[in-house]
Design an enzyme around this catalytic site. Structure first.
Site, PDB file in Angstrom:
ATOM      1  CD  GLU A  59      26.141   9.715  -8.108  1.00  0.00           C
ATOM      2  OE1 GLU A  59      25.873   9.709  -9.320  1.00  0.00           O
ATOM      3  OE2 GLU A  59      25.359  10.154  -7.235  1.00  0.00           O
ATOM      4  CB  CYS A  95      27.280  13.173  -9.128  1.00  0.00           C
ATOM      5  SG  CYS A  95      26.204  13.523  -7.722  1.00  0.00           S
ATOM      6  CB  ALA A 165     -11.502  -4.599  -4.588  1.00  0.00           C
ATOM      7  NE  ARG A 194      -6.292   4.773  -0.752  1.00  0.00           N
ATOM      8  CZ  ARG A 194      -7.413   4.777  -0.056  1.00  0.00           C
ATOM      9  NH1 ARG A 194      -7.404   5.281   1.181  1.00  0.00           N
ATOM     10  NH2 ARG A 194      -8.523   4.272  -0.563  1.00  0.00           N
ATOM     11  CB  THR A 206     -16.690   6.689  -6.790  1.00  0.00           C
ATOM     12  OG1 THR A 206     -16.858   5.724  -7.820  1.00  0.00           O
ATOM     13  CG2 THR A 206     -16.040   6.029  -5.584  1.00  0.00           C
ATOM     14  CG  LEU A 214     -10.114   8.838  -2.081  1.00  0.00           C
ATOM     15  CD1 LEU A 214     -10.255   9.741  -3.294  1.00  0.00           C
ATOM     16  CD2 LEU A 214     -10.111   7.377  -2.505  1.00  0.00           C
ATOM     17  NE  ARG A 217      -9.145   5.425   7.005  1.00  0.00           N
ATOM     18  CZ  ARG A 217      -9.485   5.314   5.715  1.00  0.00           C
ATOM     19  NH1 ARG A 217      -9.227   6.321   4.881  1.00  0.00           N
ATOM     20  NH2 ARG A 217     -10.057   4.230   5.255  1.00  0.00           N
TER      21      ARG A 217
END
Length: 319
Positions: A59, A95, A165, A194, A206, A214, A217
Site C-alpha cells: 500500500e 497501512c 520421483a 528448493r 537416504t 539438497l 545448483r
C-alpha cells in the site's frame, strides 16, 4: 451494475496478484502482497508490491507511485490489496492508518490476514473511519499465493511439501540402490522448488546411502536449510523445531520410510510426484501410496516425465 462491479474488482485484484509475486524471494518471512489504486473512471493511478521485508508494504509503494497530478483523484478512488492492510506497528507503521489518511473512497481486500496482530483489525479500523470495504475478491487465489504464510500462522507449523520421483511402475529405486529418475530439465524444476522453501529434509538412510547435497545448483536462489531425520527424531519434533525457528515451509524428499512417516502423521499440505514414463524397474523400493484426501492441482509432462502436484481437499492442512 453489481455484475459489472464484480468483474472490475476481479480484474484489478488479478493485477494485485501479478504484482505480489515479484516479492517471492525478498519479502519473506512477510507475505507477498500487491496493491493497485484505481480512480473513478477505471484508470490505474498507482500500484506497488511488498518488495523487501522491513521496507514499505504494498500500500505504501502504491500511494508513493501516484503522480502529483493524480493525487486529486484519491478521494474518489478504490485501493485493491491482495491481503488485509496491517493494523499494527512492526518495522513499518500500520497501512490502514495510511489508507485512512489518504482518504480513498473504497478498499477491496482479497483475504483476511491470519497473523495474530491483524486478523480483521485492519478492516474494522478502516470501516470505522467511514470507508467502504469489500472483502473476499478472488479469496482462494489470494490465500493460495501465500499458502506458506497462511499455514504457518493458522496451524502453527510450516507448510509441508512431500516430493518423490518414481518409475512408471511405481518404484523409487532399482534393486534397492539409488537411481536417477529425473531428467536434466525436471531436476532444474526441483532446484527451483528448493529455492522457494525454507528447509529440506531426508531420512538418515537416504543421507548415508546417497549423500544428497539438497542445495540449489541449477536455479537462482538461496539454499534451504538441510535437515536429516535421525532415528531419535519424529516428524512432529522436527516440525515443532522449524516452527520455533520461524521456518514457514519444508520440502520432504525421502526416502520412502520418511515420506510414509509424514503421511501417516497427517503432516503434509502438498505432494509432488514425478513419474518417468519410459522407465520400468523390476525390483526395488515401492513409492509411497497416495492418500485419499487429496485433489490434483496440476499435471504436466516434461521430457517424458509426468509431474503431478496434489493438495489436500481442505485448504492448508489439518487444524
Amino acid at each position: 451494475m453489481e455484475k459489472d462491479q464484480k468483474g472490475q474488482d476481479e480484474k484489478f485484484m488479478r493485477r494485485c496478484l501479478q504484482l505480489a509475486v515479484n516479492g517471492r524471494q525478498n519479502a519473506k518471512p512477510n507475505p507477498m502482497v500487491g496493491a493497485v489504486i484505481v480512480n473513478a473512471s477505471g484508470r490505474i493511478i498507482g500500484e506497488g508490491y511488498h518488495i523487501r521485508c522491513g521496507e514499505g508494504h504494498a500500500e505504501v509503494n502504491a500511494f508513493a507511485s501516484v503522480s502529483p497530478e493524480d493525487e486529486r483523484f484519491l478521494p474518489e478512488s478504490t485501493i485493491y490489496v491482495s491481503l488485509e492492510p496491517c493494523s499494527h506497528y512492526g518495522r513499518t507503521p500500520p497501512c490502514c492508518d495510511l489508507i485512512i489518511r489518504k482518504g480513498v473512497r473504497r478498499v477491496v481486500c482479497g483475504c483476511i490476514d491470519p497473523f495474530a496482530k491483524v486478523q480483521g483489525r485492519g478492516i474494522k479500523k478502516i470501516r470505522a473511519a467511514g470507508i467502504e470495504v469489500t472483502v473476499g475478491v478472488l479469496e482462494k487465489e489470494c490465500r493460495h499465493l501465500n499458502k506458506r504464510f497462511m499455514t504457518f500462522h493458522k496451524y502453527h507449523r510450516p507448510y509441508i511439501i512431500l516430493k518423490w520421483a518414481q518409475s512408471a511402475n511405481g518404484f523409487i529405486d532399482d534393486h534397492f540402490k539409488p537411481v536417477q529418475l529425473s531428467s536434466d530439465f525436471t531436476r532444474m524444476l526441483v532446484h527451483q522448488l528448493r529455492s522457494e522453501n525454507d528447509a529440506i529434509l531426508v531420512g538418515h538412510v537416504t543421507d548415508e546411502r546417497e549423500h544428497p547435497q539438497l542445495n540449489v545448483r541449477d536455479w537462482s536462489g538461496p539454499d534451504p536449510e538441510r535437515i536429516v531425520l535421525r532415528p531419535p527424531d519424529t516428524p512432529q519434533t522436527v516440525i515443532q523445531r522449524l516452527y520455533e525457528q520461524h521456518k514457514q515451509s519444508l520440502v520432504v524428499e525421502g526416502g520412502a520410510a520418511t515420506l510414509r512417516s509424514f503421511l501417516s502423521a497427517g503432516l503434509w499440505d502438498e505432494i509432488r510426484v514425478e513419474t518417468a514414463l519410459d522407465r520400468l524397474i523390476e525390483e526395488g523400493t515401492r513409492a509411497p501410496q497416495l492418500p485419499g484426501d487429496l485433489v490434483l492441482l496440476n499435471e504436466e509432462v516434461e521430457d517424458n516425465q509426468l509431474i503431478c502436484t496434489y493438495e489436500r481437499k481442505e485448504e492448508y492442512g489439518n487444524e
